[in-house]
Design an enzyme around this catalytic site. Structure first.
Site, PDB file in Angstrom:
ATOM      1  CG  LEU A 110      -2.336 -11.100  22.513  1.00 54.47           C
ATOM      2  CD1 LEU A 110      -1.075 -10.847  23.299  1.00 54.47           C
ATOM      3  CD2 LEU A 110      -2.510 -12.580  22.322  1.00 54.47           C
ATOM      4  CG  ASP A 111      -8.683 -11.820  25.765  1.00 51.18           C
ATOM      5  OD1 ASP A 111      -9.717 -12.480  25.900  1.00 51.18           O
ATOM      6  OD2 ASP A 111      -7.571 -12.206  26.147  1.00 51.18           O
ATOM      7  CB  SER A 112      -8.228  -7.800  29.473  1.00 52.94           C
ATOM      8  OG  SER A 112      -9.464  -8.472  29.471  1.00 52.94           O
TER       9      SER A 112
END
Lengths: 156, 89
Positions: A110-112
């Site tokens: 996942l990303d931020s």
């Protein structure tokens, strides 16, 4: 006739209170025989009845307790279950690969921005605000559980 | 700027999602949430500081707009749609 009715009342009261309280010898004595001279019986039954009533009243009072409205207490187990449940519902997370120690960015890919969405879902689930500075440090389900336990004073 | 652009972007994203969740209207709320997520995701790889500034100003203006529209919508809210009623159950 009146004393016989009175004696019957006392007997039922005595039986119920003998069940509730430890049992008073005098009360049992009144309940057991059921036949004595009418006048003495009625005198005894009056005194016994008031004592029996007091006893039953005392036992009722001791059962009263105050009731407050609140959620059930949190435990580490329930916090962990709820956090994992919320994460499994998130569509970008693969439920098979999800574990308590899996890192959001390294293991789950996942990303931020996704991490922000996850922290907001946790805020909704547990009903309290997580400030930005604290929220961006939480990078795995174990971190989230630890943070919530710290904030909600859950020890084990 | 005290805060780096990364923290600014994250903070704006959070505030936008929080404010859009307050829309009383089902359509506005879902459109806003979807557009915010898509908009931030498609501009994830922008490096040029000037275009980043432009995008951030646009995001701030949208945030102000969403806040105003949330207030207006709450003043004149209509009935819940059937989709919301079923979803709540």
């Amino acid at each position: 006739m009146a004393s016989r009715v009175l004696a019957q009342c006392v007997r039922t009261l005595a039986r119920s209170s003998a069940r509730v309280s430890g049992g008073n010898l005098a009360v049992r004595a009144v309940a057991a025989p059921g036949s004595a001279s009418h006048r003495s019986f009625s005198v005894i039954s009056n005194a016994e009845r008031s004592r029996v009533l007091e006893q039953s009243r005392v036992s009722i009072v001791s059962v009263w307790c105050r009731q407050y409205g609140d959620l059930p207490p949190l435990t580490l187990e329930t916090i962990r279950d709820r956090v994992m449940y919320v994460l499994k519902l998130y569509d970008k997370v693969n439920p098979e690969k999800l574990q308590t120690t899996s890192h959001f960015m390294k293991d789950l890919g996942l990303d931020s921005l996704d991490q922000v969405e996850i922290i907001m879902a946790m805020e909704d689930e547990f009903g309290f605000e997580i400030p930005d500075a604290d929220g961006e440090k939480l990078m795995s389900p174990a971190d989230v559980v630890q943070y919530i336990a710290d904030k909600k004073d859950v020890y084990e | 700027m005290a805060s780096s652009s990364r923290t600014q972007v994250i903070a704006l994203y959070r505030m936008l999602i929080k404010e859009s969740s307050k829309f009383p209207s089902y359509n506005f709320r879902n459109y806003a949430l979807r557009r915010i997520k898509d908009g931030f995701r498609e501009n994830k790889h922008v490096d040029n500081p000037k275009s980043m500034d432009q995008l951030l100003t646009r995001a701030r203006e949208s945030l102000a707009l969403i806040k105003r529209q949330v207030t207006v919508g709450q003043m004149y809210s209509s009935q819940r749609t059937i989709v919301e009623a079923l979803g709540a159950r």
